[in-house]
Design a protein around this motif. Sequence first.
Motif, short mmCIF file in Angstrom:
data_model
loop_
_atom_site.label_atom_id
_atom_site.label_comp_id
_atom_site.label_asym_id
_atom_site.label_seq_id
_atom_site.Cartn_x
_atom_site.Cartn_y
_atom_site.Cartn_z
N ARG A 57 22.54 -1.82 -5.12
CA ARG A 57 22.48 -0.36 -5.07
C ARG A 57 21.18 0.16 -4.46
N ARG A 58 20.47 -0.68 -3.76
CA ARG A 58 19.29 -0.31 -2.99
C ARG A 58 18.25 0.45 -3.84
N PRO A 59 17.60 -0.20 -4.75
CA PRO A 59 16.55 0.47 -5.53
C PRO A 59 15.33 0.75 -4.64
N LYS A 60 14.53 1.67 -5.07
CA LYS A 60 13.33 2.04 -4.33
C LYS A 60 12.09 1.64 -5.12
N ILE A 61 11.21 0.88 -4.47
CA ILE A 61 9.90 0.63 -5.04
C ILE A 61 8.88 1.29 -4.11
N SER A 62 7.77 1.70 -4.65
CA SER A 62 6.78 2.46 -3.89
C SER A 62 5.45 1.74 -3.89
N TYR A 63 4.70 1.93 -2.85
CA TYR A 63 3.32 1.44 -2.84
C TYR A 63 2.43 2.52 -2.25
N TYR A 64 1.25 2.63 -2.82
CA TYR A 64 0.28 3.65 -2.44
C TYR A 64 -1.03 2.95 -2.08
N TYR A 65 -1.64 3.37 -1.00
CA TYR A 65 -2.90 2.74 -0.60
C TYR A 65 -3.84 3.80 -0.04
N SER A 66 -5.12 3.53 -0.20
CA SER A 66 -6.15 4.48 0.24
C SER A 66 -6.63 4.10 1.64
N MET A 67 -6.66 5.11 2.55
CA MET A 67 -7.17 4.88 3.89
C MET A 67 -8.58 5.46 4.05
N ALA A 68 -9.27 5.66 2.92
CA ALA A 68 -10.68 6.07 3.02
C ALA A 68 -11.47 4.98 3.74
N SER A 69 -11.08 3.74 3.50
CA SER A 69 -11.60 2.60 4.27
C SER A 69 -10.44 2.05 5.08
N VAL A 70 -10.55 2.13 6.41
CA VAL A 70 -9.43 1.76 7.27
C VAL A 70 -9.08 0.28 7.11
N THR A 71 -10.09 -0.56 7.03
CA THR A 71 -9.84 -2.01 6.96
C THR A 71 -9.12 -2.38 5.68
N SER A 72 -9.66 -1.95 4.53
CA SER A 72 -9.03 -2.30 3.25
C SER A 72 -7.64 -1.67 3.14
N GLY A 73 -7.49 -0.43 3.62
CA GLY A 73 -6.19 0.22 3.56
C GLY A 73 -5.14 -0.51 4.39
N ALA A 74 -5.51 -0.93 5.60
CA ALA A 74 -4.56 -1.63 6.47
C ALA A 74 -4.17 -2.99 5.90
N LEU A 75 -5.13 -3.71 5.34
CA LEU A 75 -4.83 -5.05 4.81
C LEU A 75 -3.96 -4.98 3.56
N THR A 76 -4.28 -4.08 2.64
CA THR A 76 -3.47 -3.96 1.43
C THR A 76 -2.08 -3.41 1.74
N MET A 77 -1.99 -2.49 2.70
CA MET A 77 -0.69 -1.97 3.10
C MET A 77 0.20 -3.09 3.64
#
Length: 389
Positions: free
Chosen positions: A116-136
């Motif tokens: 039934r296609r459940p939705k999971i979400s993820y949130y990440y901070s792009m205040a630091s571009v490097t950490s945001g891109a890697l965690t995303m």
Amino acid sequence: MEALKIIWQIAYREMLILWKNPIYGFCMVVFPVAVILFFTTLMDEGVPTELPVGVVDADNTSTSRSLVRRLDAFQSSRVVAHFPTAAEARHAMQRNEIYAFLYIPKGTTEKLMASRRPKISYYYSMASVTSGALTMKDLKVISTLGSAAVGQATLRARGATDAQIQAFLQPIAIDLHQIANPWSNYNAYLSTVFVPGILMLFIFLLSAYSIGTELKFERSKEWIGMANGKMLLAMLGKFLPQTLIWLAIFFGYEYYIYGVLHFPHEGGAWQIIFLGLIGVLSSQGFGIFAFGLMPSLRMSMSVCSLWAVLSLSMAGSAFPIMGMDSPLQSLSWLFPLRHYYMVYQIAVFNGFPFLEAWFHLVALVFFTLLPWTVIRKIKNAMLNYVYIP
């Protein structure tokens, strides 16, 4: 022979000045070596690892816990906290305790099993571009893995072979090739422009400072007199010791990153040596030109500081020049570091011949020869100007 004798006498006088004034020792040796060690050791692992992330697991089933364990196993991410609600996880991210969090709502596993296609979400901070891109990237991969695991189990229960399952779950296989820096080593492409940029900052400042202090301490007429009024001999003798010291620092830096740290470099040793030589000479040329343009110790050093700091942004390593507005693209040609970086990228990093970077080499030679345009003005300032604090 007479010219060589004059150059040697002025160079010896300059060496005594360098020895007596501790500013030169700190700004030509101590601080540059500290900068080199700081930047190269700051990113010695190549890529940031173990970035803290959080999890909000409202489902709390074996499937959701498996996803969390897989996320924790990634090199770039480390699960440091579990939060009861998404609001608390968001507050933790705003306090910079975590860079991102994964939200798995209640009933995710049940909906997965029922397709039934459940939705999971993820949130990440792009205040630091490097950490945001890697965690995303890690969170996106773990989300894909969750649906793939259920799809694999379902297809296997229906009797599909592994090849059929692979073709269904991943119809297109990506063959990724990262040219010249396959490790995505941040140290290899950040330190190679930040460190030269800061070294150029010191060269800019000390080139203007060494001429300005002749005027400040009323040694200018003595300096010009030792050269019999020949400004070319005066400049050659004055900057010869500084050039040799800067070349030793630059070549030592290049040996350290390429010989000890083994940064990728397709270009040969002569290309590396020549780039260091032209980088030092062009930086000294700009510093002398800045003083000749405004024969004031304070104003010339201010211009050198501003130009060196801006060059770190205008070099094109952190943000590509072609992505900037047209006026900024044109302005980037006025920074020696931009041309240094382009020659490094073309000839040293990728191994193409210098002919491919001829325009940037010509620009660096132009910066080296810039003092010719103001040498008469510098001579006039040394003989007639009065130092004003």
